[in-house]
Design a protein around this motif. Structure first.
Motif, short mmCIF file in Angstrom:
data_model
loop_
_atom_site.label_atom_id
_atom_site.label_comp_id
_atom_site.label_asym_id
_atom_site.label_seq_id
_atom_site.Cartn_x
_atom_site.Cartn_y
_atom_site.Cartn_z
N ILE A 1 0.86 -1.19 0.00
CA ILE A 1 0.00 0.00 0.00
C ILE A 1 0.89 1.24 0.00
O ILE A 1 1.81 1.35 0.81
CB ILE A 1 -0.90 0.02 1.26
CG1 ILE A 1 -1.83 -1.19 1.29
CG2 ILE A 1 -1.68 1.33 1.33
CD1 ILE A 1 -2.96 -1.14 0.33
N ASN A 2 0.60 2.13 -0.91
CA ASN A 2 1.29 3.41 -0.97
C ASN A 2 0.33 4.47 -0.43
O ASN A 2 -0.73 4.68 -1.02
CB ASN A 2 1.69 3.69 -2.42
CG ASN A 2 2.52 4.94 -2.55
OD1 ASN A 2 3.19 5.34 -1.60
ND2 ASN A 2 2.46 5.56 -3.71
N TRP A 3 0.67 5.09 0.68
CA TRP A 3 -0.22 6.10 1.26
C TRP A 3 0.04 7.44 0.61
O TRP A 3 1.17 7.94 0.65
CB TRP A 3 -0.01 6.19 2.78
CG TRP A 3 -0.47 4.96 3.50
CD1 TRP A 3 0.29 3.91 3.91
CD2 TRP A 3 -1.82 4.65 3.87
NE1 TRP A 3 -0.50 2.96 4.52
CE2 TRP A 3 -1.80 3.39 4.52
CE3 TRP A 3 -3.04 5.30 3.74
CZ2 TRP A 3 -2.95 2.77 5.02
CZ3 TRP A 3 -4.19 4.69 4.23
CH2 TRP A 3 -4.13 3.45 4.86
N TYR B 1 -11.15 2.15 -0.60
CA TYR B 1 -9.73 2.40 -0.35
C TYR B 1 -9.48 2.49 1.14
O TYR B 1 -10.32 3.05 1.87
CB TYR B 1 -9.30 3.74 -0.97
CG TYR B 1 -9.43 3.82 -2.47
CD1 TYR B 1 -8.36 3.55 -3.31
CD2 TYR B 1 -10.65 4.18 -3.04
CE1 TYR B 1 -8.49 3.64 -4.68
CE2 TYR B 1 -10.79 4.26 -4.41
CZ TYR B 1 -9.71 3.99 -5.22
OH TYR B 1 -9.85 4.07 -6.58
N PRO B 2 -8.33 2.00 1.60
CA PRO B 2 -7.95 2.26 2.99
C PRO B 2 -7.75 3.76 3.18
O PRO B 2 -7.33 4.46 2.24
CB PRO B 2 -6.61 1.52 3.15
CG PRO B 2 -6.45 0.67 1.95
CD PRO B 2 -7.32 1.24 0.87
N ILE B 3 -8.07 4.25 4.36
CA ILE B 3 -7.94 5.69 4.62
C ILE B 3 -7.47 5.87 6.06
O ILE B 3 -7.81 5.06 6.94
CB ILE B 3 -9.29 6.41 4.36
CG1 ILE B 3 -9.14 7.94 4.42
CG2 ILE B 3 -10.38 5.93 5.29
CD1 ILE B 3 -10.34 8.68 3.87
N LYS B 4 -6.67 6.89 6.29
CA LYS B 4 -6.26 7.21 7.65
C LYS B 4 -6.06 8.72 7.76
O LYS B 4 -5.78 9.41 6.77
CB LYS B 4 -4.99 6.46 8.05
CG LYS B 4 -3.74 6.83 7.29
CD LYS B 4 -2.55 5.98 7.75
CE LYS B 4 -1.28 6.33 6.99
NZ LYS B 4 -0.14 5.49 7.37
N ASP C 1 -4.14 11.75 10.03
CA ASP C 1 -3.05 11.99 10.97
C ASP C 1 -2.73 13.49 10.95
O ASP C 1 -2.41 14.05 9.89
CB ASP C 1 -1.82 11.18 10.56
CG ASP C 1 -0.69 11.32 11.57
OD1 ASP C 1 -0.96 11.54 12.76
OD2 ASP C 1 0.48 11.21 11.15
N PHE D 1 -5.01 10.60 4.38
CA PHE D 1 -4.20 9.76 3.50
C PHE D 1 -5.06 8.61 2.96
O PHE D 1 -5.85 8.02 3.71
CB PHE D 1 -3.00 9.17 4.25
CG PHE D 1 -2.03 10.20 4.76
CD1 PHE D 1 -0.95 10.59 3.99
CD2 PHE D 1 -2.21 10.78 6.02
CE1 PHE D 1 -0.06 11.55 4.47
CE2 PHE D 1 -1.33 11.73 6.50
CZ PHE D 1 -0.25 12.12 5.72
N ILE D 2 -4.86 8.30 1.69
CA ILE D 2 -5.56 7.17 1.07
C ILE D 2 -4.52 6.14 0.64
O ILE D 2 -3.46 6.49 0.10
CB ILE D 2 -6.38 7.66 -0.14
CG1 ILE D 2 -7.52 8.54 0.35
CG2 ILE D 2 -6.93 6.48 -0.93
CD1 ILE D 2 -8.34 9.13 -0.74
N GLY D 3 -4.85 4.88 0.90
CA GLY D 3 -3.96 3.79 0.54
C GLY D 3 -4.23 3.31 -0.87
O GLY D 3 -5.33 2.89 -1.19
#
Ligand code: FES
Length: 118
Positions: free
Chosen positions: A7-9, A103-106, A108, A113-115
């Motif tokens: 995964i590229n964030w 999509y993975p998301i976080k 911070d 950020f989206i993966g």
């Protein structure tokens, strides 16, 4: 043999860019990605912006909510109200031919950020 996907964030936007209990859209390459700030649940989600029903770039403007006894987070397309799980992308409107990408998301320090699988 199991294949591991890296995964590229990517920095998608800032938290202030996405309205509370609403969505916004970013462009990444050729893809439009909808980002949802589900404030009521204190959760964030990301899906493709394209609604597969009539190929409308619309999901970031959809209504978000919860479905069923398990309170599945969902988005309803603003055009014909097909609904999709924000967790799996599954269409919850009894249409097997409609599935959206998630999509993975976080978040911070105010950044979203989206993966992206690479
Ligand atoms: S275009 Fe989204 S439900 Fe028809």
């Amino acid at each position: 043999m199991e294949t591991l996907t890296e995964i590229n964030w990517i920095l998608a936007c800032y938290t202030d860019d996405v309205p509370e209990n609403g969505g916004a859209c970013i462009k990444h390459g050729d893809e439009q990605i909808a980002i949802y700030n589900f404030t009521r649940r204190q959760e964030w989600y990301a899906t493709q912006n394209l609604c597969p029903h009539k190929q409308q770039m619309a999901l970031s403007r959809g209504m978000i909510g919860s479905a069923g006894e398990h309170c599945e987070p969902k988005v309803a397309c603003p055009f014909h109200k097909k609904t999709f799980s924000l967790l799996t992308g599954e269409c919850l409107s009894d249409d097997d031919n409609c599935q959206i990408k998630t999509y993975p998301i976080k978040v911070d320090a105010g950044k979203v950020f989206i993966g992206i699988a690479c």
